[in-house]
Write an enzyme that holds these catalytic residues in place. Sequence first.
Site, PDB file in Angstrom:
ATOM      1  N   ASP A   1       9.264   2.707  -0.324  1.00 46.96           N
ATOM      2  CA  ASP A   1       8.248   3.330   0.524  1.00 46.96           C
ATOM      3  C   ASP A   1       8.506   2.913   1.969  1.00 46.96           C
ATOM      4  O   ASP A   1       8.275   1.771   2.352  1.00 46.96           O
ATOM      5  CB  ASP A   1       6.850   2.906   0.054  1.00 46.96           C
ATOM      6  CG  ASP A   1       5.740   3.589   0.858  1.00 46.96           C
ATOM      7  OD1 ASP A   1       6.030   4.170   1.924  1.00 46.96           O
ATOM      8  OD2 ASP A   1       4.571   3.514   0.409  1.00 46.96           O
TER       9      ASP A   1
ATOM     10  N   TYR B   1       0.855  -1.181   0.000  1.00 47.14           N
ATOM     11  CA  TYR B   1       0.000   0.000   0.000  1.00 47.14           C
ATOM     12  C   TYR B   1       0.893   1.233   0.000  1.00 47.14           C
ATOM     13  O   TYR B   1       1.854   1.307   0.768  1.00 47.14           O
ATOM     14  CB  TYR B   1      -0.886  -0.004   1.248  1.00 47.14           C
ATOM     15  CG  TYR B   1      -1.794   1.195   1.382  1.00 47.14           C
ATOM     16  CD1 TYR B   1      -2.847   1.404   0.496  1.00 47.14           C
ATOM     17  CD2 TYR B   1      -1.617   2.124   2.409  1.00 47.14           C
ATOM     18  CE1 TYR B   1      -3.696   2.499   0.624  1.00 47.14           C
ATOM     19  CE2 TYR B   1      -2.460   3.223   2.549  1.00 47.14           C
ATOM     20  CZ  TYR B   1      -3.494   3.406   1.662  1.00 47.14           C
ATOM     21  OH  TYR B   1      -4.333   4.487   1.796  1.00 47.14           O
TER      22      TYR B   1
ATOM     23  N   LYS C   1       4.300   8.876   8.776  1.00 53.33           N
ATOM     24  CA  LYS C   1       4.047   8.278  10.089  1.00 53.33           C
ATOM     25  C   LYS C   1       5.009   8.771  11.191  1.00 53.33           C
ATOM     26  O   LYS C   1       4.832   9.875  11.656  1.00 53.33           O
ATOM     27  CB  LYS C   1       3.969   6.763   9.962  1.00 53.33           C
ATOM     28  CG  LYS C   1       2.770   6.382   9.054  1.00 53.33           C
ATOM     29  CD  LYS C   1       2.285   4.971   9.142  1.00 53.33           C
ATOM     30  CE  LYS C   1       0.945   4.825   8.438  1.00 53.33           C
ATOM     31  NZ  LYS C   1       0.970   4.212   7.120  1.00 53.33           N
TER      32      LYS C   1
HETATM   33  C1  LIG Z   1       0.338   4.652   5.783  1.00 52.30           C
HETATM   34  C2  LIG Z   1       1.084   4.379   4.519  1.00 52.30           C
HETATM   35  C3  LIG Z   1       0.989   5.224   3.388  1.00 52.30           C
HETATM   36  C4  LIG Z   1      -0.004   6.343   3.304  1.00 52.30           C
HETATM   37  O1  LIG Z   1       0.220   7.360   4.222  1.00 52.30           O
HETATM   38  P1  LIG Z   1      -1.008   8.343   4.588  1.00 52.30           P
HETATM   39  O2  LIG Z   1      -0.373   9.376   5.446  1.00 52.30           O
HETATM   40  O3  LIG Z   1      -2.029   7.493   5.279  1.00 52.30           O
HETATM   41  O4  LIG Z   1      -1.534   8.892   3.310  1.00 52.30           O
HETATM   42  C5  LIG Z   1       1.813   4.983   2.303  1.00 52.30           C
HETATM   43  N1  LIG Z   1       2.673   3.956   2.306  1.00 52.30           N
HETATM   44  C6  LIG Z   1       2.780   3.116   3.353  1.00 52.30           C
HETATM   45  C7  LIG Z   1       3.768   1.996   3.313  1.00 52.30           C
HETATM   46  C8  LIG Z   1       1.973   3.279   4.489  1.00 52.30           C
HETATM   47  O5  LIG Z   1       2.059   2.412   5.493  1.00 52.30           O
END
Ligand SMILES: *Cc1c(COP(=O)(O)O)cnc(C)c1O
Length: 451
Positions: free
Chosen positions: A248, A153, A280
Amino acid sequence: MPTATPSSTPSAAPASEALFARARAVTPGGVNSPVRAFAAVGGSPRFITSAKGAWLTDADGNEMVDLICSWGPMLLGHAHPEVQAAVQAAVARGTSYGAPTVPEVELAEEIVARAPVEKVRFTSSGTEASMSAIRLARGFTGRDVVVKFAGCYHGHVDALLASAGSGLATFAVPGTPGVPASATELTLVLPYNDREAVTAVFAEHGDRIACLVTEASPGNMGVVPPEPGFNEFLSRTCAEHGALFVSDEVMTGFRASRQGYWGIDGAVEGWTPDLVVMGKVMGGGFPAAAFGGRADVMARLAPEGPVYQAGTLSGNPVATTAGLTTLRLATDEVYDHLTKAGEVVKAGVTDALDAAGVAHAVQSAGTMFSVFLTEGPVRDFAEASRTDAGAYAAFFHAMLDRGVYLPPSAYESWFLSAAHDDRAIQTILDALPDAARAAAAAQDPAAGTRA
Ligand SMILES: *Cc1c(COP(=O)(O)O)cnc(C)c1O
């Protein structure tokens, strides 16, 4: 998503239930991000009124040990006194100016010192950061195609809300209504940890691929670590074809280790991603995220270069102050604590599920871990999908009834913090045996074993 039966005991959360009814009247599903609605585990979500350290308090006054930590950001625990003081001081100086500020420079310096990036640009969410990283990769390479993995994701970016097409090297189809086919027709979706699939699509489409984007270690299908050398292989394959490797680390960054997952992977093996997406933990509980990487690639970004990207609240002084204070306090001792506390919780989960006869796999990536209710190892999304969601729902509610707040979905990472002390850990350990028996009673005989 299966709808499971919540516990049959009378509700322990009437105030939360009343708030959920009010919320549903004015907000779709009553929540501002779908997983919060408890749809996958049944029952009514808890409305949180305050949090301190490892503990959440809901609208009924129930206290629960938090194993979500805001889905990762609260590395130091909730309402950390030094983070709060820094944020309060920042708020007192005004909250947004739409002009450059000191804390955004300091946070960028801190990130450049820890992560494999030479330059960094802030955004307000991880979604924006990955969307911008992909635009930059396309702008830098002059190519259009993006490769991603099923189960990874990267936020709700149209081009990445994609499902695999009918064949391995065929382009993706939209993963949700509202995404036009034209938004995913330049996306290729592959099974995770599958080197042959990667080699095959690069052989066929290599000169059209702008970037490959992957979670540094997937945490959004539960924790599915890369097999040894997989990220290095991806990095090398991208380089051989003139594509960028986008790692990511929104979830793993400053969480899996001090330097993110790269700290236990690329930093050891000696490779670096071209671009990194972050969020995060680096926002310290505020809306702040970032993307960064090679100086020559980042130089293509406006105003230095031609690739447009912007944000009214990007680099917001309150959010960057929270992130900076959090990272400065995220010392080696914090990661040692997360490692040790994680070992204790993982052992407790394994013992309880073994004793109850529930098939499971506890998987880790640095200090991150998750529990699959299926036989392991789980190497990709298809294997993660075998988890027994009904048994997890029973497990979840039994833990909740005993004061432990797990992710309300069987496919999520569990998050600890520096504030998870002996009392919090003991509360988790005490709840596990009953919860494991509840999971055993709810087990689907067809799930949990390999087909
Ligand atoms: C949480 C997350 C996102 C998205 O971040 P948001 O601040 O919720 O838009 C993207 N990549 C990874 C791996 C994530 O865990």
